[in-house]
Write an enzyme that holds these catalytic residues in place. Structure first.
Site, PDB file in Angstrom:
ATOM      1  N   SER A  38      15.714  11.446  -6.427  1.00 42.63           N
ATOM      2  CA  SER A  38      15.117  10.433  -5.561  1.00 42.63           C
ATOM      3  C   SER A  38      16.234   9.583  -4.926  1.00 42.63           C
ATOM      4  O   SER A  38      17.066  10.111  -4.200  1.00 42.63           O
ATOM      5  CB  SER A  38      14.118   9.601  -6.370  1.00 42.63           C
ATOM      6  OG  SER A  38      13.217   8.929  -5.541  1.00 42.63           O
ATOM      7  N   HIS A  40       6.383  13.584  -8.763  1.00 45.98           N
ATOM      8  CA  HIS A  40       7.689  13.080  -8.343  1.00 45.98           C
ATOM      9  C   HIS A  40       8.702  13.159  -9.487  1.00 45.98           C
ATOM     10  O   HIS A  40       9.866  13.492  -9.273  1.00 45.98           O
ATOM     11  CB  HIS A  40       7.541  11.638  -7.851  1.00 45.98           C
ATOM     12  CG  HIS A  40       8.760  11.097  -7.178  1.00 45.98           C
ATOM     13  ND1 HIS A  40       9.218  11.560  -5.965  1.00 45.98           N
ATOM     14  CD2 HIS A  40       9.643  10.129  -7.558  1.00 45.98           C
ATOM     15  CE1 HIS A  40      10.313  10.903  -5.612  1.00 45.98           C
ATOM     16  NE2 HIS A  40      10.593  10.040  -6.565  1.00 45.98           N
TER      17      HIS A  40
END
Length: 251
Positions: free
Chosen positions: A91, A225
């Site tokens: 990320s 995620h």
């Protein structure tokens, strides 16, 4: 200038064939990768990156931008590299790792054996989310991303109050990031992500092909995620296989 090293070796392996620097997500710390170090085989030494403003670097101010943070980390890496070395960033960490990789490749070939970017859109495809950094808004945002870390923050108000300044500070530098076009990376680029990630779709990962001269290899695994929360042994297996291949390419 801080005197604290940004690197943490939870399981030193001076004879390992390859070294993997791991860059955590926004709000994350080097400890994110503690369990990872013990799951890799003896051939891989994991070095976790500790950003300023957390844990033993609590008093160190966070740089004002992703490129500045990348610069700080690169300055601390001993060159020339003594073995095949790769970066893995998740990320926000993928953004930092990408900018760090760019700074390590003023020549061909790149000193890096490879760059792994995880759960992150390609640099020029990123757009600010328009976050106001209100506490309730950030709680909702983290809830949307999911993962074990978000769940712990949801359940522990004291932990949230400690984490909120770090998370909001990290997300501020993420929001202001603007990609500056440059030469494509000369090292292999591998994009990874979860098939149920609502913020970064598999099609988004494919666009990383434009940032390396050899394009990008894409690996999509089951999960959101924070896909590695659900299938860490499988992810470690993929990374181990790819690192072995990258190491052989450097011989």
């Amino acid at each position: 200038m801080s005197t604290h090293s940004p690197f943490r070796r939870f399981l030193p392996r001076p004879r390992a064939r390859t070294r993997l620097y791991c860059f955590p997500h926004a709000g994350g710390a080097a400890s994110t990768f503690h369990s990872w170090a013990h799951l890799f085989p003896e051939t891989v030494e994991l070095v976790a990156v500790q950003y300023p403003g957390r844990h033993d670097r609590y008093l160190d101010p966070m740089p004002d931008s992703i490129p500045e943070l990348a610069e700080e980390i690169v300055r601390s890496i001993e060159m020339p590299l003594d073995r095949p070395t790769a970066f893995f960033g998740h990320s926000m960490g993928a953004m930092v790792a990408f900018e760090a990789a760019r700074r390590l490749q003023p020549r061909f070939p790149s000193p890096l054996a490879g760059l792994f970017v995880s759960a992150c859109k390609a640099p020029a495809e990123r757009t600010p989310r328009g976050l106001s950094f209100d506490e309730d808004e950030l709680r909702a945002y983290l809830r949307e991303l999911g993962g074990e870390g978000a769940q712990k923050l949801e359940e522990n108000e004291e932990l949230w109050q400690l984490a909120f300044p770090v998370i909001s500070g990290d997300l501020r530098v993420v929001e202001k990031y603007e990609y500056t076009a440059g030469a494509p990376l000369t090292c292999p680029l591998i994009a990874m992500g979860g098939n149920r990630d609502l913020s970064v779709a598999p099609a988004d990962l494919e666009l990383w092909k434009n940032y390396a001269i050899r394009g990008a290899e894409v690996h999509v695994v089951d999960g959101g995620h924070f896909y590695f929360d659900e299938s860490l042994p499988r992810v470690i297996g993929i990374l181990t296989t790819l690192l072995a291949q990258l190491s052989l390419q450097r011989v």
